[in-house]
Write a protein that holds these residues in place. Structure first.
Motif, PDB file in Angstrom:
ATOM      1  N   UNK A 117       6.013   4.998 -12.300  1.00  0.00           N
ATOM      2  CA  UNK A 117       4.895   5.941 -12.348  1.00  0.00           C
ATOM      3  C   UNK A 117       3.646   5.263 -11.799  1.00  0.00           C
ATOM      4  N   UNK A 118       2.763   6.061 -11.223  1.00  0.00           N
ATOM      5  CA  UNK A 118       1.447   5.580 -10.807  1.00  0.00           C
ATOM      6  C   UNK A 118       0.436   6.168 -11.780  1.00  0.00           C
ATOM      7  N   UNK A 119      -0.318   5.324 -12.441  1.00  0.00           N
ATOM      8  CA  UNK A 119      -1.251   5.778 -13.471  1.00  0.00           C
ATOM      9  C   UNK A 119      -2.668   5.921 -12.925  1.00  0.00           C
ATOM     10  N   UNK A 120      -3.509   6.581 -13.725  1.00  0.00           N
ATOM     11  CA  UNK A 120      -4.875   6.872 -13.288  1.00  0.00           C
ATOM     12  C   UNK A 120      -5.668   5.597 -13.029  1.00  0.00           C
ATOM     13  N   UNK A 121      -5.447   4.546 -13.823  1.00  0.00           N
ATOM     14  CA  UNK A 121      -6.183   3.298 -13.591  1.00  0.00           C
ATOM     15  C   UNK A 121      -5.771   2.663 -12.267  1.00  0.00           C
ATOM     16  N   UNK A 122      -4.494   2.872 -11.864  1.00  0.00           N
ATOM     17  CA  UNK A 122      -4.062   2.402 -10.542  1.00  0.00           C
ATOM     18  C   UNK A 122      -4.803   3.160  -9.447  1.00  0.00           C
ATOM     19  N   UNK A 155      -0.409   4.831  -0.455  1.00  0.00           N
ATOM     20  CA  UNK A 155      -1.138   4.817  -1.717  1.00  0.00           C
ATOM     21  C   UNK A 155      -2.362   5.731  -1.713  1.00  0.00           C
ATOM     22  N   UNK A 156      -3.005   5.889  -0.552  1.00  0.00           N
ATOM     23  CA  UNK A 156      -4.162   6.761  -0.477  1.00  0.00           C
ATOM     24  C   UNK A 156      -3.754   8.218  -0.678  1.00  0.00           C
ATOM     25  N   UNK A 157      -2.592   8.600  -0.155  1.00  0.00           N
ATOM     26  CA  UNK A 157      -2.096   9.965  -0.354  1.00  0.00           C
ATOM     27  C   UNK A 157      -1.713  10.187  -1.810  1.00  0.00           C
ATOM     28  N   UNK A 176     -10.292   0.149  -3.366  1.00  0.00           N
ATOM     29  CA  UNK A 176      -9.780  -0.636  -2.239  1.00  0.00           C
ATOM     30  C   UNK A 176      -9.939   0.107  -0.920  1.00  0.00           C
ATOM     31  N   UNK A 177      -9.603   1.406  -0.923  1.00  0.00           N
ATOM     32  CA  UNK A 177      -9.706   2.206   0.301  1.00  0.00           C
ATOM     33  C   UNK A 177     -11.164   2.399   0.709  1.00  0.00           C
ATOM     34  N   UNK A 178     -12.044   2.603  -0.279  1.00  0.00           N
ATOM     35  CA  UNK A 178     -13.466   2.771   0.033  1.00  0.00           C
ATOM     36  C   UNK A 178     -14.054   1.497   0.626  1.00  0.00           C
ATOM     37  N   UNK A 179     -13.640   0.344   0.070  1.00  0.00           N
ATOM     38  CA  UNK A 179     -14.107  -0.939   0.601  1.00  0.00           C
ATOM     39  C   UNK A 179     -13.612  -1.142   2.032  1.00  0.00           C
ATOM     40  N   UNK A 196       0.807  -1.220   0.000  1.00  0.00           N
ATOM     41  CA  UNK A 196       0.000   0.000   0.000  1.00  0.00           C
ATOM     42  C   UNK A 196       0.844   1.276   0.000  1.00  0.00           C
ATOM     43  N   UNK A 197       1.998   1.204  -0.653  1.00  0.00           N
ATOM     44  CA  UNK A 197       2.815   2.395  -0.860  1.00  0.00           C
ATOM     45  C   UNK A 197       2.904   2.675  -2.357  1.00  0.00           C
ATOM     46  N   UNK A 198       3.406   3.861  -2.706  1.00  0.00           N
ATOM     47  CA  UNK A 198       3.537   4.222  -4.119  1.00  0.00           C
ATOM     48  C   UNK A 198       4.411   3.219  -4.857  1.00  0.00           C
ATOM     49  N   UNK A 199       5.501   2.781  -4.210  1.00  0.00           N
ATOM     50  CA  UNK A 199       6.390   1.817  -4.848  1.00  0.00           C
ATOM     51  C   UNK A 199       5.719   0.493  -5.148  1.00  0.00           C
ATOM     52  N   UNK A 200       4.807   0.090  -4.287  1.00  0.00           N
ATOM     53  CA  UNK A 200       4.140  -1.203  -4.461  1.00  0.00           C
ATOM     54  C   UNK A 200       3.095  -1.170  -5.567  1.00  0.00           C
TER      55      UNK A 200
END
Length: 453
Positions: A246-251, A219-221, A258-261, A136-140
């Motif tokens: 890079x973190x893309x929009x689909x990610x 990842x939420x941030x 995931x966070x909402x669930x 749950x980090x940007x790298x992951x």
């Protein structure tokens, strides 16, 4: 590429089934592969075991990699068992590294290592790097399939580079510029690149105001940042500012889901059991700790009622309104809880606005209390012909709703201050706390005015 709508979906599904049953390989490929991958997934998951095996025979591992990426994790695990080793290895080589990493993180018994050993070395190294980051980090969640360019290159050479590299990249809308040390120094949009002069240096047309995220950022941030700036992607850098992915929009869409669930599970005291596919045993195991804890809270509620046994013996009619007081307190508190948790999740509640939000919820509770007090007092007076009883019940509901909104709003704020997820201030928890407070208020008022009943 064909995208199915409701009118032609059934027609295409039937045509594909017919070609599979007729073992018409060429017709199947022509029809199936012209569909959007999402539609391919929708059709594939409806096939039985025998028909799926024909699909594996008729499409290449590269073709099937797009289908596999679109499946849920549980579906992927089941389908993987049906695939030949060489077929699955080639499929993983053609998938985006972040999707392979997501799949391997749920594999047990050394299977992940076996899969990595059978993959191409370069692709396997990218996957291993992603799996080395904390969950749950940007790298992951980042992808390694991106295009980076040199600040000293010219536009013409970069466009030629895109022709070669773009097919393997997840997105090329943004091109990230690095220096000779591979440090991120700028960004250029595809539009700016195309409209620039062919001999222009990249460093002359790039933007140096790059918004990036650290590889260890939650990842939420990351999702909040991309939403804030309306990015299609955000670069991920190491502490030394080296571009690592890079973190893309689909990610981001997947992260938000995931966070909402997770938040929904916390608020409803059903964390880990919101998936309808989990077994009854698993759901019960996940829910039982909260239920048991709330059951003991219920004993406190019973104890409160017991403390006012003499009041109840004097005026038995007071017991009629106990469910009304408890339900109203719980419902109002849960509404305020939802407001607070949503505000914290979206970042709309800042340090300076906390007092304003609590004040607003108090005002809301007071107004709701006044409305309910008036309606209830009139109703009780008409039904029971007892104005003092109506006053006690009405004033109790007024005080209870006023307090319940404040409790519902402040508990998540306190939990957030303690660096915990505010969603753990679950609805059932807030409801039980407000039940207890509501009963204390109700019976305290009734006891104080007992001589007038």
């Amino acid at each position: 590429m064909v995208k199915l709508d409701e009118q032609n979906r059934e027609q295409y599904e039937q045509l594909i089934l017919d070609t599979l049953q007729a073992e018409d390989r060429e017709q199947f490929r022509e029809t199936f592969l012209e569909l959007h991958p999402t539609d391919q997934v929708d059709i594939f998951v409806k096939l039985d075991d025998v028909t799926r095996k024909r699909v594996y025979e008729y499409v290449t591992p590269e073709n099937f990699s797009h289908i596999f990426e679109g499946l849920e994790i549980d579906q992927q695990k089941r389908i993987y068992q049906e695939l030949d080793e060489s077929y699955s290895s080639e499929m993983f080589n053609n998938m985006f590294a972040d999707d392979v990493a997501d799949f391997l993180t749920v594999m047990t018994g050394g299977k992940a290592e076996d899969i990595l050993q059978k993959m191409n070395k370069e692709e396997a190294e990218d996957v291993k790097e992603l799996m080395s980051y904390a969950p749950e980090t940007a790298g992951a969640v980042m992808t390694k399939e991106f295009v980076s360019i040199s600040s000293t290159d010219i536009v013409l050479n970069v466009i030629e580079k895109l022709r070669n590299d773009a097919p393997d990249a997840e997105t090329i809308y943004y091109l990230y510029v690095v220096n000779e040390l591979e440090k991120l120094v700028g960004v250029i949009s595809l539009r700016d690149l195309i409209t620039a002069q062919p001999e222009e240096l990249i460093e002359n047309i790039m933007s140096t105001r790059v918004v990036s995220v650290q590889d260890d950022m939650d990842q939420e941030d990351v999702a909040k940042l991309i939403k804030k700036y309306d990015f299609l992607a955000a670069p991920v850098v190491s502490k030394q500012n080296h571009l690592v992915g890079i973190v893309t929009f689909d990610d981001v869409i997947d992260i938000l889901e995931e966070e909402a669930t997770e938040d929904l599970g916390e608020i409803s005291a059903a964390k880990g059991a919101t998936d309808v596919n989990v077994s009854a045993f698993t759901a019960a195991k996940k829910r039982s700790p909260w239920i048991i804890m709330l059951m003991f809270f219920g004993l406190i509620t019973a104890g409160v009622i017991g403390q006012f046994e003499e009041t109840l013996e004097e005026i038995v009619l007071l017991a009629v309104f106990i469910p009304l007081i408890m339900d109203s307190a719980g419902n109002t508190g849960t509404q305020s809880l939802a407001v607070a948790v949503r505000g914290l999740a979206l970042g709309t509640i800042k340090r300076g606005s906390i007092g304003k939000m609590v004040k607003r919820e108090l005002g809301t509770g007071v107004m709701l209390g006044l409305i309910c007090m008036i309606v209830l007092s009139i109703t009780v007076t008409i039904m029971y012909q007892h104005w003092m009883l109506a006053l006690i019940v009405g004033f109790s509901i007024f005080c209870t709703l006023s307090v319940a909104t404040v409790i519902g709003a402040t508990v998540p704020l306190v939990i957030n201050k303690l660096k915990l997820d505010p969603a753990i201030a679950s609805g059932p928890f807030i409801t039980t706390v407000n039940d207890i407070l509501g009963l204390l208020i109700y019976f305290s008022i009734a006891t104080a005015l007992l001589d007038f009943l």
